[in-house]
Structure formats: structure tokens, C-alpha cells
Design an enzyme around this catalytic site. Structure first.
Site, PDB file in Angstrom:
ATOM      1  N   LYS B  73     -22.908 -36.256 -63.266  1.00  0.00           N
ATOM      2  CA  LYS B  73     -21.576 -36.836 -63.129  1.00  0.00           C
ATOM      3  C   LYS B  73     -21.667 -38.335 -63.421  1.00  0.00           C
ATOM      4  O   LYS B  73     -22.672 -38.971 -63.083  1.00  0.00           O
ATOM      5  CB  LYS B  73     -21.092 -36.590 -61.698  1.00  0.00           C
ATOM      6  CG  LYS B  73     -19.684 -37.041 -61.395  1.00  0.00           C
ATOM      7  CD  LYS B  73     -19.326 -36.665 -59.960  1.00  0.00           C
ATOM      8  CE  LYS B  73     -17.920 -37.067 -59.590  1.00  0.00           C
ATOM      9  NZ  LYS B  73     -17.572 -36.678 -58.210  1.00  0.00           N
ATOM     10  N   SER B 148     -13.400 -33.991 -57.866  1.00  0.00           N
ATOM     11  CA  SER B 148     -13.525 -34.922 -58.946  1.00  0.00           C
ATOM     12  C   SER B 148     -14.653 -34.602 -59.924  1.00  0.00           C
ATOM     13  O   SER B 148     -14.664 -35.144 -61.031  1.00  0.00           O
ATOM     14  CB  SER B 148     -13.745 -36.334 -58.377  1.00  0.00           C
ATOM     15  OG  SER B 148     -14.945 -36.396 -57.662  1.00  0.00           O
ATOM     16  N   SER B 172     -15.295 -32.594 -53.804  1.00  0.00           N
ATOM     17  CA  SER B 172     -15.386 -32.840 -55.244  1.00  0.00           C
ATOM     18  C   SER B 172     -16.415 -32.005 -55.991  1.00  0.00           C
ATOM     19  O   SER B 172     -16.400 -31.974 -57.223  1.00  0.00           O
ATOM     20  CB  SER B 172     -15.660 -34.323 -55.512  1.00  0.00           C
ATOM     21  OG  SER B 172     -14.496 -35.073 -55.291  1.00  0.00           O
TER      22      SER B 172
END
Lengths: 98, 469
Positions: B73, B148, B172
Site C-alpha cells: 500500500k 482504504s 481498511s
């Protein structure tokens, strides 16, 4: 809770953010909603409850103070938008009175 | 195409010479190109991934993650690579060190293939709050993949990498895993070092793992977990023995009727979870309802505390030592304000403002301290539940993947979507999303399983067992 222009001005000064007039109205409306939402907690009686300050029960995790994972001056300056070979550059902080 | 199944199976094929690290990387790069319109990656490290694969193919000694292709990420640091937390304010920033988790992956032979799209600073549940545009749902391009860590979930789902590292502050990792139909683990607080993870809410953030199956999650967790000199909140011992046993075990499982019957939940999700409970009972598991009367206070508590921590954490972005500078201004204060006003997106500013409010003089006790007290109550109640039960099962989200734009208009609607996931972050427990359900719309959704304390080992063992059914 009164969310007015004075509160928005105070919070944007504290958080170092700028909003134009349209954005100000929008953030004001958002804050009214968000504060109304978190006001829900007022329904709970929490008197006498210790606030939870740390997630882990292991406080004061110490280690030897050895020099490692250091950055060189060149590395530390590498990501700065404004710098010379030695320093970060910023606008003038103290101005001569006119 | 290498048709990836699991780390174990991939390693078997490497050993028998049926495939190589190079072939694996080429296969991932091919799929990244093929599914480019999903916008899962912000940057792909194509050339160096191939080089590393060639190097690994020439090595005799093989690590636990030999040749495993991993995406990270865009809020996890990798030395000499860009990292931006999908924010304009970090445009052009190059990391000077690697996150501890990334170093540990590399030490075991992993290949980092690129950095993945996400909501700016992890703030969002749909992956729409990215400076690089939204990531799309892998099965339905009119929908969001969840956030996210949306890019991380989509990449695993579509074979663009074998495993992803995401981060989970309030769901997330689990939410995109749920929407996309893969496995997503948020470890307990302190299990994985946060060193090199760009901070959002420091008492909530945890690096998590997105993968195709529980066994892969267990292998990666074993590698990245453990104490770290650079994170004093990392626990002194790692979860041990993450190997699955094939022996059927019996457990005590709790569920919250307030969640399964929540007014916001899609009735179909509710029905399927109830059916799943019956199935568990039929398997001989002991499943019992436990009342959780703080349910409606979970999300407000979460938003007070995380926005407070975010307003503090994000104060470091001044556009001087790093970050984007918006150009010349009169004085220092307007320089800061202009850099931050141009660099941060709308949702990030909203959260900084709320966080500044709850921490400001006159409101601190009424909001911030109050929320810490409710967090204490949640923490204590959860401990009591885990005195009597091994696991809690729950939905991950009240709905399946929403349409693009559906949730993003109203921040409160977006926040309420986190109702079932933020609980694990407030209480610091590990929780995993398992891809076990299919909605009538043909989209997947998952089951959330949480365990107490640092019980990742039993959580992974149990959920592995569930996935074998």
C-alpha cells in the site's frame, strides 16, 4: 454546539489550513454534522472511568541508546522542496518593521 | 500465466522446476497491464522486480517468501522508492528507509512489485479519496473496491501480486477484502511494527495482510511480526506457531445480535450470517449471542480519537523538510497554511479540523477524554467476552460494495459503513475477513472473525479450518 465563522477561523488557524469562502461554508456544514454525530457520547455516563491512554500494557519499552539508522545531511535535505547544500529554506520569519 | 494458488504450492512448483521467480513476476506484470483500468497501482517497479527475480532464481538458499510477489500500500515505506499515502502533499517524496515489515519481507526473499492505490492517508472506506483517482471494483467497474487498502485488495484478487501489505486503522484491510472476495487480516495492536508505516491514528494503525487464503496470511504474518527497536509499541514477543493444524477443533464463539439485526444492514447479509451460525452449530461449535449495548457508540468514539490523532500526526506536513511547497508567500505561517491547503484533500482536511476541535481548549474533556473513557469501557467489555469465548463472528460491513459516488457525498454515511470493523481497532484485537458469501447481485461479501488479545495463532488456525469446509 454553535459552529460559527469564529470557530472555523480558530480551528483553521490551529491546524494551519486555509479555506476559501465556499470551502468555509462547506466545512462549517460538515463540522455541524460531525460534531452532532460525536455528541452521541454525551448520553453515556462515564464518571469514574479511567480514560484508556495506551493500547499496550508494556509501558517504558527501553533499549540501548546506540547510534543506528542515521540519515546523512544530504539525505535529510533530499526531499525538501527548498534547500541549499546545508539548510532547509523558509520564508522570512522575523521581519524588519517598515 | 503461472496460475497462482498459494505460497506452498508455488514453492513446490519452483522446487520441481515447473516455474521460476522470473515467470511469476512476468505473469504479475502481464496482469497489472491487463487490468490497468482498475487503477490498483500508483507505481509498478517492473524492471527491478524482474532483476530481483533473476537474482533469486540463481540462489541456492531460499527464504520463507522466496520469489513471493508482494504489493505494498502506498503508505508503507520502501527505501529509495516513492511513497505518497495517495496524497498530493507527498508528491515526489522518496523514502529514505524501509518499513520494518518490508525489510523482513525482503530478508525472506520476497519481491516488491509496486505501490498500491489507497484513500489519502488511509482516510476513507471506498478508495475514492485518492489523489490518483479511485480504484475500481474488480468484478463491477461501477462500484468501489472498498478502502482504504483498495488497490491492495484488487491486486491480489486479479493476480497482479500474490500477497499485499495494507494497513488497517478502522477496517481498511478487512473492508476491501470483504468487498473483493479475498482474505484480509488486521493483526492485534503491536503484533507488527508500525515503523515505516505513514501514521494516521497511531493507537489504531496496524499493518495488515491481504491474500488469497489463510495459509498465505499465516506465513507472511510469521515473517513480519515481532519486536522492533524502532517501534516501542511493538509487542516483545511474536505470535508463535502460526502453522495450521488439520485437526478439527471445537471452540466457543460469540456473536452480537445488535450487529446482525442492525437497522443499517442489508437483510441478505443478515440472513446469510445467521445461516452460517446454524452451520457452525451443526459442525459442533458452541455459538452464543452476547449483548453488546455500546454498539451505537462505537463509531463516534472511533472518529473522535482517530481524528484527534490524525490532526497531531499530520501536523508534520509543513512543506519544508519534505512535502509539496505551494510556492512563495509573505511569512512562515501563511507558507505552512498554503502548503497544507494545496497538499491535502477534502476528507483529510475535514478530519484534521474535527480532530483539532476535539483537542481544543474547552472541548478536550467533553470529547477527547470522554471518548477515551468509552474506549476503556469497550476494552474492558471485550476482555470479559473473551474470558468466556474464543472468537467473535460478525459481518464486516452493512452492505456489499457501494457504487462509485454513492457513499462519498455524505461523510457520516461513509463513517457508518465502518461500524463493524472499527471495534477491533478500538480494542486492539486481531480480526480477519473471510470470503465465504455471495450476494444475489453476484458480488462477494465476507465474514469477520475476531479473537482476543494477541491470539492470531488460534484465529488463523480456526479460520483456516472454516475455509476448508
Amino acid at each position: 454546539m454553535q459552529v460559527d465563522d469564529a470557530l472555523i477561523a480558530k480551528l483553521s488557524r490551529l491546524s494551519m489550513l486555509d479555506f476559501n469562502e465556499a470551502e468555509k461554508e462547506e466545512i462549517k456544514a460538515d463540522l455541524v454534522k460531525m460534531i452532532g454525530f460525536v455528541d452521541k457520547l454525551k448520553e453515556l455516563d462515564t464518571s469514574g472511568i479511567d480514560p484508556l491512554l495506551h493500547m499496550s500494557g508494556n509501558n517504558n519499552m527501553l533499549r540501548e541508546d546506540e547510534v543506528k539508522n542515521m540519515l546523512t545531511q544530504e539525505e535529510a535535505l533530499r526531499n525538501a522542496p527548498l534547500h541549499d547544500s546545508q539548510f532547509f529554506k523558509v520564508p522570512k520569519v522575523i521581519k524588519k518593521p517598515d | 500465466m503461472i496460475n497462482y494458488q498459494s505460497i506452498e504450492e508455488y514453492h513446490d512448483r519452483i522446487k520441481s522446476g515447473q516455474t521460476s521467480c522470473k515467470q511469476a513476476v512476468q505473469s504479475c506484470l502481464f496482469l497489472i497491464e491487463q487490468f490497468k483500468e482498475l487503477n490498483a497501482f500508483i507505481e509498478v517497479f517492473a524492471e527491478e522486480a524482474i532483476e530481483r527475480a533473476l537474482f533469486l532464481d540463481s540462489q541456492e538458499v531460499k527464504g520463507k517468501l522466496h520469489g513471493v510477489v508482494i504489493g505494498i500500500k502506498d503508505n508503507i515505506c520502501y527505501k529509495d522508492h516513492k511513497v505518497s499515502a495517495a496524497s498530493r502533499i507527498l508528491e515526489g517524496f522518496t523514502s529514505l528507509y524501509s518499513a520494518t515489515a518490508v525489510e523482513r519481507l525482503l530478508a525472506e526473499g520476497a519481491i516488491i512489485i509496486g505501490r498500491q492505490n489507497c484513500d489519502e492517508f488511509g482516510m476513507g472506506s471506498t478508495n475514492e479519496n485518492s489523489a490518483y483517482g479511485p480504484t475500481l471494483h474488480p468484478d463491477d467497474h461501477s462500484r468501489v473496491p472498498g478502502g482504504s487498502s483498495g488497490g491492495s485488495a484488487v491486486a491480489v484478487k486479479k493476480g497482479m501480486c500474490m500477497v499485499s501489505l495494507g494497513s488497517d486503522t478502522g477496517g481498511s484491510v478487512r473492508l476491501p477484502a470483504d468487498y473483493c472476495g479475498i482474505v484480509g487480516l488486521k493483526p492485534g495492536y503491536g503484533t507488527v511494527s508500525r515503523h515505516g508505516l505513514i501514521a494516521y491514528g497511531s493507537s489504531f494503525d496496524q499493518i495488515g495482510i491481504l491474500a488469497n487464503n489463510v495459509a498465505d496470511v499465516a506465513i507472511v504474518l510469521d515473517v513480519i511480526s515481532g519486536p522492533d527497536d524502532f517501534d516501542s509499541t511493538a509487542l516483545p514477543a511474536k505470535p508463535t506457531n502460526t502453522q495450521q493444524s488439520d485437526k478439527e477443533e471445537k471452540f466457543r464463539i460469540a456473536y452480537f445480535p445488535e450487529w446482525i439485526n442492525h437497522p443499517s444492514i442489508d437483510p441478505e447479509i443478515s440472513v446469510q450470517i445467521r445461516k452460517y451460525i446454524e452451520k457452525l452449530e451443526a459442525m459442533g461449535q458452541e455459538v452464543k449471542p452476547v449483548s453488546f449495548d455500546l454498539t451505537e457508540y462505537i463509531v463516534p468514539t472511533y472518529y473522535i480519537l482517530t481524528t484527534a490523532e490524525a490532526s497531531s500526526n499530520l501536523s508534520r506536513y509543513d512543506g519544508i523538510r519534505y512535502g509539496k511547497s505551494a510556492g512563495e508567500t509573505e511569512d512562515l505561517a501563511s507558507f505552512y497554511r498554503s502548503n497544507r491547503a494545496h497538499g491535502f484533500g477534502k476528507e483529510v482536511k475535514r478530519r484534521i479540523m474535527l480532530g483539532t476541535f476535539v483537542l481544543s481548549s474547552g472541548y478536550y474533556d467533553a470529547y477527547y477524554t470522554k471518548a477515551q473513557q468509552v474506549r476503556q469501557q469497550l476494552y474492558q467489555q471485550t476482555r470479559l467476552i473473551f474470558n468466556d469465548f474464543d472468537f467473535i463472528i460478525a459481518p464486516n460491513a452493512p452492505t456489499i460494495a457501494p457504487l462509485l459516488g454513492e457513499k462519498n457525498k455524505d461523510p457520516l454515511a461513509m463513517y457508518m459503513g465502518d461500524i463493524f470493523t472499527v471495534f477491533a481497532n478500538l480494542t486492539g484485537i486481531p480480526a480477519i475477513s473471510l470470503p465465504v458469501f455471495k450476494h444475489s447481485s453476484n458480488l462477494p461479501f465476507g465474514l469477520q472473525v475476531a479473537a482476543g488479545g494477541q491470539n492470531e495463532v488460534s484465529l488463523l488456525r480456526f479460520t483456516h479450518q472454516l475455509m476448508q469446509q
